[in-house]
Structure formats: structure tokens, C-alpha cells
Design a protein around this motif. Structure first.
Motif, mmCIF file in Angstrom:
data_model
loop_
_atom_site.group_PDB
_atom_site.id
_atom_site.type_symbol
_atom_site.label_atom_id
_atom_site.label_comp_id
_atom_site.label_asym_id
_atom_site.label_seq_id
_atom_site.Cartn_x
_atom_site.Cartn_y
_atom_site.Cartn_z
ATOM 1 N N LYS A 145 -65.833 26.247 -57.968
ATOM 2 C CA LYS A 145 -64.624 26.962 -58.354
ATOM 3 C C LYS A 145 -63.452 26.612 -57.453
ATOM 4 C CE LYS A 145 -62.910 31.133 -57.436
ATOM 5 N NZ LYS A 145 -62.826 32.561 -57.181
ATOM 6 N N ARG B 275 -69.043 22.205 -66.431
ATOM 7 C CA ARG B 275 -69.952 22.161 -65.304
ATOM 8 C C ARG B 275 -71.349 21.726 -65.730
ATOM 9 N NH1 ARG B 275 -68.334 27.599 -61.840
ATOM 10 N NH2 ARG B 275 -66.673 26.627 -60.636
ATOM 11 N N ASP C 290 -77.056 29.930 -55.438
ATOM 12 C CA ASP C 290 -76.273 29.965 -56.673
ATOM 13 C C ASP C 290 -74.829 30.355 -56.367
ATOM 14 O OD1 ASP C 290 -75.813 29.785 -59.362
ATOM 15 O OD2 ASP C 290 -76.555 31.779 -59.844
ATOM 16 N N SER D 43 -64.958 30.301 -68.424
ATOM 17 C CA SER D 43 -66.159 30.193 -67.587
ATOM 18 C C SER D 43 -67.421 30.651 -68.311
ATOM 19 C CB SER D 43 -65.984 30.995 -66.296
ATOM 20 O OG SER D 43 -65.777 32.367 -66.579
ATOM 21 N N ARG E 269 -64.606 23.593 -68.462
ATOM 22 C CA ARG E 269 -63.720 23.404 -67.327
ATOM 23 C C ARG E 269 -62.359 22.797 -67.692
ATOM 24 N NH1 ARG E 269 -64.819 23.498 -61.715
ATOM 25 N NH2 ARG E 269 -62.763 23.559 -60.770
ATOM 26 N N TYR F 24 -75.975 22.847 -61.842
ATOM 27 C CA TYR F 24 -75.078 21.713 -62.048
ATOM 28 C C TYR F 24 -75.775 20.366 -61.881
ATOM 29 C CZ TYR F 24 -72.432 25.839 -61.223
ATOM 30 O OH TYR F 24 -71.999 27.126 -61.269
ATOM 31 N N ASP G 289 -73.024 27.367 -54.652
ATOM 32 C CA ASP G 289 -72.697 26.283 -55.593
ATOM 33 C C ASP G 289 -71.513 26.642 -56.478
ATOM 34 O OD1 ASP G 289 -76.063 25.027 -56.240
ATOM 35 O OD2 ASP G 289 -74.636 24.609 -54.649
ATOM 36 N N LYS G 290 -71.572 27.808 -57.067
ATOM 37 C CA LYS G 290 -70.506 28.195 -57.989
ATOM 38 C C LYS G 290 -69.170 28.360 -57.264
ATOM 39 C CE LYS G 290 -73.351 30.236 -61.618
ATOM 40 N NZ LYS G 290 -73.677 31.429 -62.432
ATOM 41 N N TRP G 291 -69.237 28.888 -56.051
ATOM 42 C CA TRP G 291 -67.999 29.076 -55.297
ATOM 43 C C TRP G 291 -67.388 27.741 -54.895
ATOM 44 C CZ3 TRP G 291 -66.494 28.198 -50.118
ATOM 45 C CH2 TRP G 291 -65.299 28.808 -49.752
ATOM 46 N N ASP H 169 -72.541 25.620 -69.626
ATOM 47 C CA ASP H 169 -71.993 26.236 -68.418
ATOM 48 C C ASP H 169 -70.480 26.270 -68.574
ATOM 49 O OD1 ASP H 169 -71.769 27.288 -65.786
ATOM 50 O OD2 ASP H 169 -73.593 26.217 -65.229
ATOM 51 N N ASP H 170 -69.776 26.646 -67.495
ATOM 52 C CA ASP H 170 -68.320 26.780 -67.577
ATOM 53 C C ASP H 170 -67.667 25.638 -68.344
ATOM 54 O OD1 ASP H 170 -67.151 28.518 -64.696
ATOM 55 O OD2 ASP H 170 -69.200 28.481 -65.440
#
Length: 791
Positions: free
Chosen positions: A439, A50, A431, A298, A35, A473, A434-436, A32-33
Motif C-alpha cells: 500500500k 496485486r 499479512d 481494494s 490497483r 502476492y 505485506d499489505k502495508w 486481490d486489490d
């Protein structure tokens, strides 16, 4: 211009050609991302993600251009962010890594064994920064604290900022510097803050030491700033088009920054000398000692960039990367409302059309091209490149150059800046949430509220989570608000649309149109000798222009303020202008109450006998009410619910009843005053004016939410009665009916009027709703029926 010792000869002089950075290698492994990046002297590179892992990469001795994955450190239960390097010592002969995560933990790792040797617990929210101060570990968090750890024990807690701390660094001179969502940097000596740096207009997200000069800061306001230790601003670098997440400096005088705009930018003497495009957000960017740059993207890939031609990637790798970029841009680009990547390729033209003139849009490179079927010649004729399509009458909002179905302004309160939340109708809301949250560095505890917000505002109230969906995550299934716990032996009722939480508002405005209409009316007053005294001066018009300028700048609502004199001009118009001319001013008031400072300023005009808003209500509901006044006033009052400062005001008036309307006895005063709205509205309610219908229903729904919170039984009864009246009206627009039904269900579930609702035969209303062809009406009807059956 600043003079900087160039150190290593990445470039030789002002007259030599700039040696551009090129891709050297790609470190692939994160799921995943990617970070964070931590340069571990000459030992290697540590990266966080992530995917909940830290990965340690070492230089491949057989190929000095490549890195090999040598350790995967597993221990965090959520995404990992900041990292710090512990140089080799007796305890850590090969060095150590310190990591911070969304799980609120600070973990210490021994690289020799790959084992976790310390777990530091104390932070209440996400850990955002880590610095080594001698043998002490200092960490920062969204919980606003700076914590010092010694030999595994917490020895100090500082309430360092009033809002979330986002970054920390240690200076060569020994002081610590923190950056915060309060838009400041703070310089710490021991426990004391000895300097506060003011200048950014949004969250300070990243920090770095500029050798020999001072401190670099990266911000959500899109800028990078260079400061002296005394707080003097030496330089500002502007070029990114979105949030800047990270910044770093090299002994050569070069600076690198990473941004949400998908670019890593390289700066020299305040000028951007190169922009390196990535297939995703650049979360972090760091210099290696030799001048190479490491970026975390990302897309989960960590990349090394070099100015040395002998270390550049070969042609195959460069072509592969170019393809990655093209695919990413293709996946984000929309053509005529469609995703470019969803369009068929040219091979689709090999299939004959079915009728003359049939059109087909295909993907050609990074464009969508339309073709028309020519029956006579049995071929597809090229029409041209598509720049608009089925949605040509719909303006898709754009964020960071990307079109979305929706881009919402999210106010998380506590003085935090307004955040932009993008989403598409086809996206999984869990989704997206969670991602927002990850971020934006916000706690996952906000998840339920964000999902509810997305569902309510995108029309996805009938969304059913995919049972195979897994939180990217945590690896667990999606949490569905209101769903029963799987471990519970007793199945509790679940509802799709109730209870309603939070207030609905009307936050879209045509500001230029408002000013134009005010100017038009003002000119009419100037031309009428009997009404010239009511007209505005040029200074007054300028004040209204200032109000509009502030309201347009939504990204700075957390810090912008209104002048008392500016708001006073608007209030004067509400009081003095003719009834036929007042609606654009009311529309301006509707937007002012959504601004934190604007709401406070307006509230000053309702606290005495000259209650501006109550006067306005009486004025615009005078018979016969004008439709424009009715609509703008309904929306303005609905927006009052956004600001908590008006909630107490509503309660203070609850028991007042006017002698002019003796038949209304069980209502709060404010709702009572709206009986005039109810009466005036009745002539429009069954009309085709859907905007008025929806505004009225939204007012009712907001009142239900407020009075449930205040435990006001009499007020709840009044709102229930109004909501039932809407629900029983057959000609009401669908969204209005839906909001009225949500109000009824919420009042029955969490309010004090369930028995009253049953007495009004609410079960029959629920039954009718359940048979509706509209999915969300049927679902909320089922919700109400379920509540009615509970003992």
C-alpha cells in the motif's frame, strides 16, 4: 472561479440539477486489490492488480453497459501497478499494454496474442509510473530514477528526484512531468528539469493532464492541486480525509480522484459535487471518453460509473452493491471493542438466558444493541445501543475513521515522511506487513523489519505462523525471520527473540499536560520575589507552545523544523529551573529528540564543554533523586538512541572515567555517568513503580544494540552486568525482565561477551527464565540457553 469549456453535456448549466453518477457495471475477476486502470481508447480497459495479473476488458456488444474479460496477462512475479496503452501499429495490430510491477520489471504485451514480447530490466526497486514518449517507453521507480527505453534497450537514466518517484505523465506539448515522495512535481524537457512545483506537504502520488489548463496532482497530504506549466498554483481541492492516490480529468472540466478514505470524488470548478463510496480503498480512478468513470478498488472489483440513466445498473445490482458497502462498513466497525460482524444477530435472543441480569450484545443493522435477561418474565429486555463496552477504559487509536488495537508511526528514514501502520492483535503480522508495504509502495525487502516491529510492539512475540499461510502476492509460504532455509541440508539454530534489531523509544506524551505543568511552575516562580528572575516571559511561553505544535504534527516530521530560539528557551530551563520543577521540561526534551530536526538542534548543545545533557544527568541524579525527574530523564536519554547523530557522541566519551568513582573501570563514559542512575534507581527498582523499571530496562537494551553495532567489548561488558542484575531480581516487572533477557541474549549471540556471560552463570538465569509462566520470558530463556550451548 475558473471558466471551463464544459464540452460533452454531462451537465447543462449552472441552473440544471447535477446528474449524479450511478453504478453501471462491475468487472469481477481479480483475486486481490485492483490497483490500476488504463483506458485503451475505444478498444477496452486494462486493469492491474496485486494478484500479479493484468486483465483486459472489452465492451459487450450485446449489452453496451457490460464489459467482458478478454485477456489475462501473466508474467509479473509480484503485484502490478502502472499501465500504459500502445495504440495499434504495425508491431501491435490490436494495440499493446506496458506494465510495471513490484518485481522491478517493465513488461510489454501484444494484445493480439496475449504474449509478453519485451522484458525491460534495469530498475532496482518497484516501478511506479510508465509513459509513452513517441515510440520510447519512459518509466519511474522507487529507486529515484527515470529510465528511457528504446526498442527494448535502456538508453537513458536520470536521477530525477532525491526520493522515490511515484508517478509520471506526458503533456500534449511533449514535456514529461514526475511526482515524488520529496513533495514536488518536476517538469522535464529532454534531460533537463525546467520547472519544480512546490506546494504539497507530503508525497505526490498521482498526476494527470487538465485539458487546456495545466497539470493535476494528488497527494498523501489529502489534497488535489491544479498547476500551470509555469508552476503557478491555480486551484486546490480539499475534501478527502486520507491519502489521495489518483486523479484524472475529462474534457467536460470534471475531475475525479480516488483515495484511501474509500471514496471517489468528482470535482467541478474546485468544488466536490459528488462522493462515491466504495467498500475499500480506491486505488485508481479514470474517465472514459464518454464521461463514464472507472474505479479500481481494494476489494478486487473494477467498477464503471455513469451519469446516464439508461446505462445505470438495475435495481438488483444496486441493492447488491448497497449490501457490499454495508458488509464492508460492518466488518470495519467496532462496538465495545468487538467487531460488529462478530456479533450474533437477533436470532440469538431466541435462546433463554442462564441467569437474571445476564447481558448479551447483538447486531441490529449497523449497530450493536445490549439486552438483559429478565428471569421473572423469561425474556430479553432491551438496554440500549452499545457505544462502549469491555474496553471502555482503553482508547483505541483511529486511522481513517477505523479503530485498531494499534496504529504505529513508522519512520523509514531517508527523508521519507512518517507512515501510519495499523494492525490488530488478531491479525497475521506477515499479512499486515505485506499489505502495508504494498500500500505504501515500499520494497518487500523491508518485510523482516516490519514484522519484527509488529511482533515487538504488539506483544505477539510468541506468534507462530500458520503453516498453511501463503503470501497473497507471491503465493509462497510466509518468510519467518531467522528460520532456516528449507533447501539447506544443515539445520541452523533459530531464535524467537534475539538478536534485537533497532531501538525502542517512549513516544507517547501528554503535551497539553506538559505545558500546563510548566505554566503552573512558572506562576509559582513569578509569585516568589527571590525566584522571579527564573520565570518565563509570555514570549518564552509562546516559544514552548510552538515546539509543542510542531511535535503534535507527526505527519510532517519529515519537513517541519525548529527555531534555534525556541529550543534555546527549553535548554535555558533545563539549566536554570529548580530541581523540583524540571521534570516537565525534561519530558519535552524527550519528545524533541524523536523529531529529526529537533534531535539535530539539541545536539548543538552537547558538542562543547557546556554539555546540556550531561549536566542534566548530574543534576537529576543528585541524592536523593526525585522520582519524577528519574523517570522523565531515563526516558529522555533512552530516546536519544533513536537519532544516529548522538551515537558518535556516545562513542567519543567511551573511555572517559571520573576520578570520583574509581571502582568503575570497564565502562564507556556515558554508562559511567549513569552509575548515578543505577544507584539512584536501586531504591525504586524493587518498588511497584513499573514505569521506572521498564524505562531502565529499555535503556539497557538500547545500549546493548548500540554497542554490538559499535563492536565495543568494554561497553558490552558493562551493559551485560547491568542486564544480569535485572534478570536476577525476583521482584522486577515482567516486561522489564524480558527486555533485560533480550539484551543478554543479543550480547551473547552477536556481541563479544559470551564467555563473560557464561562466567556469570548465565545458564542458571536461562533455566529460571525457561520455567516462567510468562510465555515470552520462557521463550527468551530458551534462546539464551541455546546460545550458551553453541561451541
Amino acid at each position: 472561479m475558473l471558466e471551463v469549456d464544459v464540452g460533452p453535456k454531462i451537465f447543462q448549466s449552472q441552473h440544471d440539477r447535477w446528474k449524479e453518477y450511478q453504478l453501471s457495471s462491475q468487472l469481477q475477476g481479480h483475486e486481490d486489490d485492483a490497483r490500476g486502470v488504463c483506458i485503451c481508447d475505444n478498444a477496452g480497459i486494462a486493469t492491474s492488480s496485486r494478484d500479479r495479473t493484468i486483465r483486459f476488458w472489452t465492451l459487450d456488444e450485446s449489452n453496451k453497459r457490460n464489459y467482458t474479460l478478454s485477456r489475462i496477462l501473466l508474467g509479473h512475479t509480484s503485484f502490478v501497478g502502472p499501465l500504459a496503452w500502445v495504440p495499434p501499429n504495425e508491431e501491435f495490430p490490436e494495440g499493446g499494454i506496458i506494465s510495471g510491477g513490484m518485481d522491478t520489471l517493465v513488461l510489454v504485451w501484444n494484445l493480439a496474442t496475449g504474449e509478453k514480447v519485451q522484458t525491460l530490466k534495469g530498475h532496482k526497486l518497484q516501478v511506479t509510473g510508465i509513459a509513452l514518449d513517441g515510440s520510447d517507453i519512459v518509466s519511474t521507480s522507487v529507486d529515484c530514477t527515470l529510465r528511457r527505453w528504446r526498442k527494448g534497450q535502456q538508453v537513458e537514466v536520470l536521477e530525477a528526484h532525491k526520493t522515490a518517484i511515484q508517478a509520471i505523465i506526458k503533456l500534449p506539448s511533449g514535456e514529461l512531468v514526475t511526482g515524488s515522495s520529496d513533495m514536488t512535481l518536476k517538469l522535464w524537457k529532454g534531460k533537463s528539469c525546467i520547472q519544480t512545483f512546490l506546494g504539497h506537504t507530503d508525497t505526490v502520488r498521482g498526476l494527470a493532464v487538465m485539458p487546456g489548463l495545466g497539470i493535476l496532482s494528488a497527494s498523501h497530504d489529502g489534497s488535489i492541486k491544479l498547476w500551470t506549466l509555469s508552476g503557478e498554483l491555480l486551484m486546490e481541492m480539499v475534501g478527502h480525509t486520507s491519502i489521495v492516490y489518483s486523479v484524472d480529468a475529462h474534457a467536460s472540466g470534471l475531475i475525479v480522484s480516488g483515495s484511501e478514505d474509500c471514496f471517489a470524488k468528482i470535482w467541478k470548478d474546485g468544488v466536490c459535487v459528488q462522493s462515491i463510496e466504495h467498500p475499500g480503498c480506491v486505488w485508481d480512478a479514470k474517465f472514459l471518453e464518454n464521461g463514464d468513470i472507472v474505479t479500481a478498488c481494494s476489494d478486487g472489483i473494477v467498477r464503471i460509473w455513469t451519469a446516464r440513466r439508461d446505462k445505470a445498473a438495475d435495481a438488483v445490482e444496486l441493492d447488491s452493491y448497497a449490501s457490499q458497502l454495508s458488509q464492508y462498513k460492518c466488518s470495519r466497525k467496532r462496538v465495545g471493542g468487538l467487531k460488529l460482524e462478530d456479533l450474533p444477530g437477533l436470532e440469538a435472543l431466541q435462546t433463554a438466558g442462564t441467569s437474571d441480569g445476564q447481558t448479551k450484545v447483538v447486531r441490529e443493522g449497523d449497530n450493536g444493541v445490549a439486552y438483559s435477561w429478565n428471569t421473572g418474565e423469561q425474556k430479553w429486555d432491551k438496554i440500549g445501543e452499545v457505544v462502549d463496552g469491555p474496553d471502555d477504559n482503553i482508547k483505541h487509536p483511529v486511522l481513517d475513521g477505523i479503530q485498531y488495537d494499534h496504529v504505529f508511526d513508522v519512520d523509514i528514514g531517508d527523508g521519507q515522511p512518517i507512515r501510519k501502520l495499523p494492525c490488530n492483535r488478531s491479525d497475521n503480522p506477515y499479512d499486515v506487513a505485506d499489505k502495508w508495504l504494498l500500500k505504501e509502495n515500499l520494497p518487500l525487502s523491508y518485510r523482516e523489519q516490519i514484522v519484527e516491529f509488529i511482533l515487538q510492539n504488539t506483544g505477539q512475540r510468541n506468534f507462530t505462523p500458520d503453516p498453511s499461510f501463503r503470501d497473497p502476492y507471491t503465493g509462497s509460504s510466509a518468510y519467518v525471520p531467522g528460520a532456516p532455509s528449507k533447501s539447506s541440508g544443515v539445520s541452523k539454530p533459530t531464535y524467537k527473540h534475539i538478536p534485537k534489531k533497532g531501538m525502542l523509544i517512549f513516544d507517547v506524551a501528554q503535551f497539553d499536560g506538559i505545558l500546563k505543568k510548566v505554566s503552573e511552575f512558572n506562576n509559582a516562580l513569578l509569585s516568589d520575589p527571590e525566584k522571579q528572575h527564573l520565570s518565563l516571559t509570555e514570549g518564552d511561553m509562546s516559544k514552548l507552545g510552538t515546539i509543542v505544535k510542531i511535535l503534535k504534527d507527526t505527519s510532517h516530521y519529515h519537513s517541519s523544523t525548529f527555531s534555534d530560539l525556541d529550543v534555546a528557551v527549553m535548554v535555558k530551563l533545563l539549566k536554570t529551573w529548580p530541581l523540583t520543577m524540571i521534570f516537565p521540561v525534561v519530558d519535552l526534551m524527550r519528545m524533541i529528540v524523536l523529531h529529526p530536526d529537533g534531535a539535530i538542534e539539541l545536539f548543538q548543545h552537547v558538542k562543547d564543554e557546556n554539555d546540556t545533557i550531561m549536566e542534566l544527568i548530574k543534576k537529576v541524579t543528585a541524592s536523593p533523586p526525585l522520582p519524577a525527574n528519574l523517570l522523565t530523564s531515563l526516558r529522555a536519554v533512552t530516546n536519544l538512541f533513536k537519532s544516529s547523530c548522538f551515537h558518535e557522541w556516545l562513542q567519543l566519551h567511551r573511555m572517559e572515567v571520573s576520578n570520583s568513582y574509581p571502582t568503575i573501570v570497564h565502562s564507556c563514559y556515558f554508562i559511567y555517568q549513569f552509575c548515578r542512575f543505577f544507584d539512584a534507581f536501586s531504591s525504586f527498582y524493587s518498588s511497584s513503580n513499573k514505569n521506572v523499571q521498564l524505562s531502565y530496562a529499555t535503556l539497557i537494551l538500547n545500549y546493548a544494540v548500540l554497542l554490538i553495532e559499535k563492536k565495543d567489548e568494554e561497553g558490552q561488558s558493562q551493559v551485560l552486568s547491568a542486564a544480569l542484575e535485572i534478570a536476577e531480581e525476583g521482584s522486577v516487572e515482567t516486561d522489564s525482565t524480558f527486555r533485560a533477557l533480550v539484551a543478554i541474549g543479543s550480547l551473547m549471540l552477536e556481541g563479544l561477551v559470551r564467555r563473560i556471560a557464561l562466567d556469570f552463570d548465565v545458564e542458571n538465569i536461562a533455566k529460571t527464565a525457561k520455567s516462567s509462566n510468562d510465555v515470552k520470558i520462557a521463550e527468551v530463556g530458551a534462546d539464551i540457553e541455546l546460545v550458551a550451548k553453541q561451541s
